[in-house]
Enzyme design. Structure first.
Site, short mmCIF file in Angstrom:
data_model
loop_
_atom_site.label_atom_id
_atom_site.label_comp_id
_atom_site.label_asym_id
_atom_site.label_seq_id
_atom_site.Cartn_x
_atom_site.Cartn_y
_atom_site.Cartn_z
N CYS A 52 0.84 -1.20 0.00
CA CYS A 52 0.00 0.00 0.00
C CYS A 52 0.88 1.25 0.00
O CYS A 52 1.46 1.59 -1.02
CB CYS A 52 -0.96 -0.03 1.19
N HIS A 111 -3.38 -5.62 1.36
CA HIS A 111 -2.60 -5.85 2.59
C HIS A 111 -2.55 -7.34 2.96
O HIS A 111 -3.39 -7.80 3.75
CB HIS A 111 -3.21 -5.08 3.75
N GLU A 114 -0.66 -8.73 5.04
CA GLU A 114 -0.38 -8.89 6.47
C GLU A 114 -1.65 -8.95 7.31
O GLU A 114 -1.62 -9.37 8.47
CB GLU A 114 0.53 -7.76 6.98
#
Length: 222
Positions: A85, A194, A196
């Protein structure tokens, strides 16, 4: 493997990225934007957030952070670097990746579970996936529209450097539905969603993002 995660003023997903690295089976190393030392890490992650408040342009100030001098040099030597991002924006501003990320075409911040297709599994960050794999990963951005001139887009397509594409609708107006790209060498990757946030079932987002944090270990060892 030791994976450095850089914290800039305004980073908000740095701890999430370090947690994902640990879940992926590696040691997470906190790196500070003002340092000139990568602490001997094997790979680097530039996390999401709003570095330096997104002043000027997203990532435009971060590219001048002292740590980025070291990241650019390490990437040139082949170190795996992942920008997520805002990290993707920083990689483009640092000219480690071509193109730019601009305001979403609908002019609104978007936050949703986004379906993607992984199109390049030859990078240190995606080798754990099958080519063409369809995954769902959290997307949250206000300036996530990937743009580049026609020649650059054609080159990315022709060289197989489009890492991932949006499926079931384009959430931000990215040209050719591009969600992520890689450099010519394949060690530097930028991804707008994302991964994560999709590494453990407890969060409700599933584990489709975990491969990004498991791939580089085998790639580096190889």
């Amino acid at each position: 493997m030791r994976v450095g995660v850089v914290t800039f003023p305004g980073s908000l997903d740095d701890e999430d990225a370090r947690r994902a690295v640990r879940i992926g089976g590696h040691e997470a190393v906190a790196l500070w934007h003002g340092d000139h030392d990568l602490q001997g890490v094997d790979a680097v992650i530039l996390p999401g957030g709003f570095s330096y408040g997104d002043y000027l342009r997203c990532g435009a100030i971060s590219r001048f952070a002292p740590v980025m001098t070291e990241v650019v040099a390490a990437a040139g030597r082949g170190m795996p670097v992942l920008g997520i991002c805002n990290g993707f924006q920083i990689l483009c501003e640092s000219h480690l990746l071509p193109g730019a990320l601009i305001r979403n075409d609908h002019r609104k911040f978007v936050c949703k579970d986004q379906k993607l297709r992984i199109e390049n599994t030859r990078t240190p960050w995606t080798s754990a996936y099958d080519e063409g794999a369809e995954v769902t990963i959290v997307l949250k951005n206000g300036e996530g529209g990937y743009v580049a001139d026609a020649d650059t887009l054609d080159r990315l397509e022709g060289e197989g450097r489009v890492l991932a594409r949006y499926l079931d609708g384009n959430p931000n107006g990215s040209m050719r539905d591009i969600a992520g790209i890689t450099n010519e060498r394949g060690n530097v990757v930028g991804l707008m969603p994302h991964p994560e946030h999709a590494v453990e079932a407890l969060t409700g987002a599933g584990t489709d993002g975990l491969g990004f944090f498991q791939s580089f270990g085998a790639a580096i060892a190889g």
